[in-house]
Motif scaffolding. Structure first.
Motif, mmCIF file in Angstrom:
data_model
loop_
_atom_site.group_PDB
_atom_site.id
_atom_site.type_symbol
_atom_site.label_atom_id
_atom_site.label_comp_id
_atom_site.label_asym_id
_atom_site.label_seq_id
_atom_site.Cartn_x
_atom_site.Cartn_y
_atom_site.Cartn_z
ATOM 1 N N UNK A 23 6.046 3.551 5.427
ATOM 2 C CA UNK A 23 4.823 4.270 5.062
ATOM 3 C C UNK A 23 4.448 4.031 3.604
ATOM 4 N N UNK A 24 5.462 3.955 2.738
ATOM 5 C CA UNK A 24 5.207 3.655 1.335
ATOM 6 C C UNK A 24 4.621 2.255 1.185
ATOM 7 N N UNK A 25 5.170 1.298 1.905
ATOM 8 C CA UNK A 25 4.670 -0.081 1.875
ATOM 9 C C UNK A 25 3.211 -0.125 2.328
ATOM 10 N N UNK A 26 2.904 0.610 3.376
ATOM 11 C CA UNK A 26 1.533 0.643 3.882
ATOM 12 C C UNK A 26 0.580 1.269 2.860
ATOM 13 N N UNK A 27 1.025 2.341 2.206
ATOM 14 C CA UNK A 27 0.194 2.972 1.179
ATOM 15 C C UNK A 27 -0.043 2.029 -0.001
ATOM 16 N N UNK A 28 0.977 1.273 -0.374
ATOM 17 C CA UNK A 28 0.829 0.309 -1.466
ATOM 18 C C UNK A 28 -0.200 -0.752 -1.085
ATOM 19 N N UNK A 29 -0.133 -1.255 0.139
ATOM 20 C CA UNK A 29 -1.099 -2.267 0.573
ATOM 21 C C UNK A 29 -2.521 -1.705 0.595
ATOM 22 N N UNK A 30 -2.681 -0.474 1.054
ATOM 23 C CA UNK A 30 -4.016 0.130 1.071
ATOM 24 C C UNK A 30 -4.548 0.307 -0.344
ATOM 25 N N UNK A 31 -3.688 0.703 -1.262
ATOM 26 C CA UNK A 31 -4.118 0.878 -2.649
ATOM 27 C C UNK A 31 -4.474 -0.466 -3.270
ATOM 28 N N UNK A 32 -3.709 -1.495 -2.967
ATOM 29 C CA UNK A 32 -4.052 -2.826 -3.462
ATOM 30 C C UNK A 32 -5.394 -3.277 -2.915
ATOM 31 N N UNK A 34 -7.890 -1.439 -2.276
ATOM 32 C CA UNK A 34 -8.938 -0.749 -3.024
ATOM 33 C C UNK A 34 -9.239 -1.447 -4.348
ATOM 34 N N UNK A 35 -8.232 -1.999 -4.987
ATOM 35 C CA UNK A 35 -8.405 -2.591 -6.309
ATOM 36 C C UNK A 35 -8.811 -4.060 -6.268
ATOM 37 N N UNK A 36 -8.482 -4.780 -5.212
ATOM 38 C CA UNK A 36 -8.721 -6.228 -5.162
ATOM 39 C C UNK A 36 -9.875 -6.511 -4.190
ATOM 40 N N UNK A 37 -11.018 -6.982 -4.695
ATOM 41 C CA UNK A 37 -12.188 -7.120 -3.824
ATOM 42 C C UNK A 37 -12.177 -8.342 -2.912
ATOM 43 N N UNK A 38 -11.464 -9.388 -3.281
ATOM 44 C CA UNK A 38 -11.525 -10.628 -2.496
ATOM 45 C C UNK A 38 -10.286 -10.785 -1.626
ATOM 46 N N UNK A 39 -10.523 -11.214 -0.400
ATOM 47 C CA UNK A 39 -9.446 -11.277 0.590
ATOM 48 C C UNK A 39 -8.333 -12.252 0.178
ATOM 49 N N UNK A 40 -8.673 -13.410 -0.348
ATOM 50 C CA UNK A 40 -7.639 -14.385 -0.706
ATOM 51 C C UNK A 40 -6.759 -13.855 -1.845
ATOM 52 N N UNK A 41 -7.346 -13.104 -2.764
ATOM 53 C CA UNK A 41 -6.545 -12.499 -3.835
ATOM 54 C C UNK A 41 -5.665 -11.382 -3.285
ATOM 55 N N UNK A 42 -6.224 -10.609 -2.352
ATOM 56 C CA UNK A 42 -5.441 -9.542 -1.731
ATOM 57 C C UNK A 42 -4.269 -10.111 -0.943
ATOM 58 N N UNK A 43 -4.487 -11.218 -0.235
ATOM 59 C CA UNK A 43 -3.403 -11.832 0.532
ATOM 60 C C UNK A 43 -2.250 -12.257 -0.375
ATOM 61 N N UNK A 44 -2.585 -12.806 -1.531
ATOM 62 C CA UNK A 44 -1.548 -13.213 -2.482
ATOM 63 C C UNK A 44 -0.783 -11.998 -3.014
ATOM 64 N N UNK A 45 -1.513 -10.940 -3.346
ATOM 65 C CA UNK A 45 -0.862 -9.720 -3.838
ATOM 66 C C UNK A 45 -0.009 -9.083 -2.747
ATOM 67 N N UNK A 46 -0.487 -9.103 -1.509
ATOM 68 C CA UNK A 46 0.274 -8.524 -0.399
ATOM 69 C C UNK A 46 1.554 -9.319 -0.149
ATOM 70 N N UNK A 47 1.483 -10.630 -0.284
ATOM 71 C CA UNK A 47 2.681 -11.461 -0.130
ATOM 72 C C UNK A 47 3.691 -11.145 -1.225
ATOM 73 N N UNK A 48 3.212 -10.982 -2.449
ATOM 74 C CA UNK A 48 4.110 -10.622 -3.546
ATOM 75 C C UNK A 48 4.741 -9.255 -3.322
ATOM 76 N N UNK A 49 3.968 -8.324 -2.804
ATOM 77 C CA UNK A 49 4.488 -6.983 -2.513
ATOM 78 C C UNK A 49 5.541 -7.052 -1.420
#
Length: 115
Positions: A23-32, A34-49
């Motif tokens: 649940x914490x991991x899911x909340x972190x992804x949802x918060x990311x 919110x902050x990252x507008x572009x999908x390709x940037x979000x995918x990179x951040x999600x992979x790092x997470x």
């Protein structure tokens, strides 16, 4: 029936700690998201997470509790002031909205006046 029994078995073998981390991991992804507008940037951040969570997968109980507490504090600190809300979810712009169809597109004979 076979697939349902497998799903029940998978749910039953989850510990409270693993559910809390998931649940914490899911909340972190949802918060990311919110902050990252572009999908390709979000995918990179999600992979790092995901890699960061996997790196800390096999730690002792006390260290895990400290990591979870630290992550929750960071999550609260970086909470977005205007999060993305699904339009049909509670708080969204289209929540419980059922706009009537325009009058000129409906059949006039459907609106019969009773006398």
């Amino acid at each position: 029936f076979f697939f349902a029994s497998i799903m029940v078995y998978q749910v039953l073998q989850r510990t409270p700690h693993s559910l809390r981390v998931a649940r914490l991991y899911r909340r972190v992804l949802k918060e990311q998201r919110n902050w990252i507008p572009y999908r390709h940037q979000f995918n990179e951040a999600a992979t790092n997470t995901r890699n960061a969570f996997r790196d800390k997968e096999n730690v002792d109980k006390l260290e895990a509790e400290r990591l979870i507490k630290d992550c929750e504090e960071q999550l609260e600190h970086w909470r977005h002031p205007v999060p993305i809300i699904n339009p049909n979810a509670e708080g969204g712009v289209a929540y419980q909205r059922n706009a009537p169809p325009p009058y000129n597109t409906t059949m006039p004979e459907a609106f019969v006046e009773w006398k």
